[in-house]
Design a protein around this motif. Structure first.
Motif, short mmCIF file in Angstrom:
data_model
loop_
_atom_site.label_atom_id
_atom_site.label_comp_id
_atom_site.label_asym_id
_atom_site.label_seq_id
_atom_site.Cartn_x
_atom_site.Cartn_y
_atom_site.Cartn_z
N GLU A 273 51.16 51.54 24.74
CA GLU A 273 50.18 52.03 25.86
C GLU A 273 48.81 51.97 25.09
OE1 GLU A 273 50.57 55.30 28.89
OE2 GLU A 273 49.42 56.30 27.43
N GLN A 274 47.73 51.54 25.65
CA GLN A 274 46.41 51.21 25.17
C GLN A 274 45.27 51.72 25.86
OE1 GLN A 274 45.49 47.51 22.88
NE2 GLN A 274 47.46 47.29 22.73
N THR A 275 44.07 52.05 25.55
CA THR A 275 43.06 52.23 26.37
C THR A 275 42.02 51.06 26.04
OG1 THR A 275 43.25 54.71 26.15
CG2 THR A 275 40.93 53.60 26.70
N VAL A 276 41.78 50.35 26.94
CA VAL A 276 40.97 49.29 27.20
C VAL A 276 39.60 49.14 27.81
CG1 VAL A 276 42.98 47.64 26.87
CG2 VAL A 276 42.15 47.97 29.12
N GLN A 277 38.78 48.43 27.59
CA GLN A 277 37.29 48.45 28.22
C GLN A 277 37.04 47.08 29.01
OE1 GLN A 277 34.22 49.86 25.51
NE2 GLN A 277 32.77 49.05 26.72
N ILE A 278 36.53 47.48 30.17
CA ILE A 278 36.64 46.31 31.12
C ILE A 278 35.31 45.61 30.78
CG2 ILE A 278 36.02 45.75 33.72
CD1 ILE A 278 37.76 48.05 34.60
N ASP A 279 35.44 44.05 30.78
CA ASP A 279 34.30 43.54 30.33
C ASP A 279 33.98 42.34 31.29
OD1 ASP A 279 36.23 41.61 29.78
OD2 ASP A 279 35.81 41.21 27.96
N PHE A 280 34.79 42.38 32.52
CA PHE A 280 34.52 41.48 33.46
C PHE A 280 34.80 41.56 34.89
CE2 PHE A 280 35.85 37.92 35.82
CZ PHE A 280 34.89 37.13 36.31
N ILE A 281 33.89 41.54 35.70
CA ILE A 281 34.54 41.95 37.25
C ILE A 281 34.30 40.79 37.84
CG2 ILE A 281 34.21 43.38 39.36
CD1 ILE A 281 33.25 45.70 37.22
N SER A 282 35.03 40.17 38.87
CA SER A 282 34.85 38.94 39.60
C SER A 282 34.01 39.11 40.69
CB SER A 282 36.15 38.34 40.20
OG SER A 282 35.96 37.34 41.02
N PRO A 283 32.85 38.32 40.60
CA PRO A 283 32.09 38.37 41.78
C PRO A 283 32.48 38.02 43.08
CG PRO A 283 31.30 36.47 40.49
CD PRO A 283 32.56 37.15 39.76
N GLN A 284 33.57 37.37 43.24
CA GLN A 284 34.10 36.61 44.49
C GLN A 284 35.37 37.40 44.74
OE1 GLN A 284 34.19 32.54 44.04
NE2 GLN A 284 34.65 32.27 46.52
N LEU A 285 35.58 37.88 46.21
CA LEU A 285 36.82 38.10 46.55
C LEU A 285 37.76 37.08 46.76
CD1 LEU A 285 38.30 40.83 47.51
CD2 LEU A 285 37.33 40.31 49.79
N ASP A 286 38.97 37.35 46.62
CA ASP A 286 39.85 35.96 47.13
C ASP A 286 40.13 36.14 48.51
OD1 ASP A 286 42.15 34.50 47.72
OD2 ASP A 286 43.21 35.07 45.52
N PRO A 287 39.90 35.34 49.29
CA PRO A 287 39.94 35.65 50.81
C PRO A 287 41.47 35.62 51.22
CG PRO A 287 39.35 33.24 50.31
CD PRO A 287 39.39 33.92 49.03
N SER A 288 42.33 35.01 50.31
CA SER A 288 43.76 35.12 50.90
C SER A 288 44.03 36.33 50.60
CB SER A 288 44.55 33.84 50.37
OG SER A 288 44.44 34.15 48.90
N THR A 289 43.83 37.01 49.71
CA THR A 289 44.65 38.30 49.06
C THR A 289 44.02 39.73 49.42
OG1 THR A 289 44.05 37.92 46.89
CG2 THR A 289 46.11 36.97 47.49
N GLN A 290 42.56 39.38 49.61
CA GLN A 290 41.38 40.21 49.61
C GLN A 290 41.44 41.30 48.36
OE1 GLN A 290 39.12 40.94 52.37
NE2 GLN A 290 39.90 38.77 52.51
N ILE A 291 41.77 40.48 47.23
CA ILE A 291 41.67 41.32 45.84
C ILE A 291 40.69 40.67 45.00
CG2 ILE A 291 43.21 41.43 43.76
CD1 ILE A 291 45.72 41.83 45.67
#
Length: 404
Positions: A273-291
Motif C-alpha cells: 500500500e502506497q500514498t501516491v500523488q496525481i500528476d495527470f488528469i485526462s482532459p477528454q472523457l471516453d465517450p463509450s465508457t463515460q470515464i
C-alpha cells in the motif's frame, strides 16, 4: 438364600437414596434463588423479586444469571483471552472518508529507452540475445560492421594530421572538431575517439553500448542481419517506477486536482500500500465508457508488474474532531447499531449508538457514548452471541432506537 440377600441389598440402596437425596439439596442455593431477582428469558424488561410467570408470554421466570446483571456479561480471564476481547479508551481524533476507485498498473513510457542504429551496416556480434534480460547503462549491446563509419574515422585522422601540420590555422582546428562531432553523432564515444587518436588505425567494426538501464522488452535484430540507418534495434523498459491509472466518473472529478494524494493498494498485495500523488488528469472523457483517466507515478519495490489491478481510495471529506471506532466494534442488525462497553473488570454491557459516515475501516459515532470511557473494539460479535446463549435474549431487546 443368595437371592434373598441380593433383594435385601437393593432395598437398602433405594432406601438410602430416598433419605439422602433431599438432604443433598443446598438450602443456601434455594434461599439465594428465592431471594434473588427473576426475569423472563424472552422479555428481560420483566423483573420480579421471586419466582412467577411472565405477564406477557406466560413463561416461567428464571433467576437472573450470575454472569453479570440483567444487561451485563461477565467473563473469566481465559474467556477474554480466547475470544480476543480488546478494548480502547474513548477519544476524539481526525476522521476522513474516501471513495473507492478502480486502478491498474501500466508501464511508464517516460522511462522507455529505444536503441536505434545510427548507420547502415551488418550486425557482426550480438551481446544481448533474449528479451526479459536486465541491461545496465554502458553495457555492450552489439557490434556492427559499417564502411561508412570507417570513412568517418579516416576523415577525422586526416584532420588531426592537418592540425599537426598547420597548428596556427584555425580552419583546420574547426574542421577537426566538425569531424569529431560527426563521429559522436554516429554513436562513437569519447573513449573510442581517444583510442582512435592513439592507434591512428581505422576499423569498420564498432561496439554499441546502452545509454540507459532497463529490461529488454523488444529485440529486433539477429547476428548477420543488415540494419538500416534509423531502424529500431531493441527496446528497454525501466520498471523501477510505474504508472497507476485510475478510472474516475465525471461526478468524482470535482474532488481531484493535480497534486491530490490518494492511497493505493495492489490487489492481493496489501503490504505494498502506497500514498501516491496525481500528476495527470485526462482532459477528454471516453465517450463509450463515460470515464476519465487519472494517473499517478508509483514506486516499484521490485515485485510489482504492469497489468496488476489496484484499489484506490480517493479522499472525500475530513473531520478534525470526531469520535470514531473500528468497523468491527459496531454490531448492526435490524434493530439498529450497538457497541459493547466495559463497565468493570471483565464485565461488559451493550450500548445502543447512532452512527454516521464510515470509511474502509472506521465509523463515526454520533451519539450514545457520552458517559462511556472504554469500548470493546475486538470480539463484539462474540460477546453478543455469548449474551444470547447465557441470557436467552437479544442484547438490544427493549432498547428504543428512536430515542437516539
Amino acid at each position: 438364600m443368595n437371592r434373598k440377600i441380593l433383594v435385601g441389598l437393593i432395598l437398602i440402596f433405594f432406601g438410602y437414596m430416598v433419605v439422602a437425596l433431599p438432604s443433598c439439596k443446598d438450602p443456601e442455593h434455594d434461599k439465594h434463588a428465592e431471594a434473588g431477582k427473576y426475569t423472563c428469558p424472552m422479555h428481560p424488561q420483566i423483573v420480579n423479586n421471586g419466582p412467577g410467570s411472565c405477564p406477557i408470554c406466560g413463561m416461567d421466570l428464571v433467576p437472573v444469571n450470575s454472569a453479570g446483571g440483567k444487561n451485563e456479561l461477565s467473563l473469566s480471564d481465559s474467556q477474554i483471552q480466547m475470544a480476543n476481547i480488546r478494548t480502547v479508551k474513548i477519544s476524539s481524533s481526525s476522521f476522513s472518508t474516501s471513495k473507492v476507485l478502480n486502478g491498474r498498473l501500466i508501464v511508464n513510457p517516460e522511462r522507455t529507452a529505444l536503441v536505434s542504429s545510427r548507420y547502415s551496416g551488418r550486425v557482426e556480434k550480438l551481446y544481448v540475445r533474449e528479451t526479459g534480460g536486465r541491461v545496465n547503462k554502458g553495457q555492450a549491446l552489439f557490434q556492427v560492421y559499417s564502411e561508412e563509419l570507417q570513412t568517418l574515422q579516416q576523415d577525422y585522422l586526416l584532420q588531426l594530421k592537418q592540425v599537426a601540420a598547420f597548428p596556427d590555422e584555425k580552419i583546420y582546428s574547426s574542421m577537426r572538431e566538425a569531424a569529431k562531432n560527426k563521429l559522436r553523432l554516429f554513436g562513437v564515444s569519447d573513449t573510442q575517439i581517444r583510442s582512435l587518436e592513439q592507434s591512428a588505425k581505422t576499423s569498420p567494426l564498432l561496439t554499441v553500448f546502452s545509454n540507459a538501464s532497463g529490461t529488454v522488452t523488444e529485440l529486433n535484430i539477429t547476428e548477420g542481419q543488415y540494419v538500416a540507418e534509423g531502424s529500431q534495434v531493441l527496446k528497454l523498459e525501466n520498471f523501477d517506477q510505474l504508472w497507476l491509472e485510475m478510472d474516475v466518473y465525471p461526478n468524482e472529478i470535482a474532488g481531484l486536482s493535480i497534486g491530490t494524494k490518494v492511497k493505493a493498494s495492489i490487489n492481493g498485495m496489501n503490504e505494498n500500500e502506497q500514498t501516491v500523488q496525481i500528476d495527470f488528469i485526462s482532459p477528454q472523457l471516453d465517450p463509450s465508457t463515460q470515464i476519465l483517466k487519472v494517473r499517478a507515478p508509483i514506486h516499484n519495490p521490485g515485485n510489482l508488474q504492469a497489468g496488476m489491478q489496484a484499489t484506490v481510495f480517493l479522499p472525500v471529506s475530513e473531520i478534525s474532531d470526531a469520535m470514531s471506532l473500528p468497523l468491527d466494534a459496531v454490531v448492526r442488525d435490524e434493530k439498529g447499531a450497538h457497541v459493547w462497553v466495559k463497565t468493570s473488570k471483565n464485565t461488559f454491557s451493550p450500548k445502543m449508538v447512532k452512527t454516521g459516515a464510515e470509511s474502509s475501516d472506521q465509523i463515526i459515532i454520533l451519539s450514545g457514548l457520552e458517559d462511556v470511557k472504554e469500548v470493546v473494539i475486538s470480539g463484539a460479535y462474540l460477546l453478543s452471541s455469548e449474551f444470547i446463549l447465557k441470557k436467552g435474549t437479544d442484547p438490544m431487546a427493549g432498547h428504543d432506537m428512536s430515542k437516539m
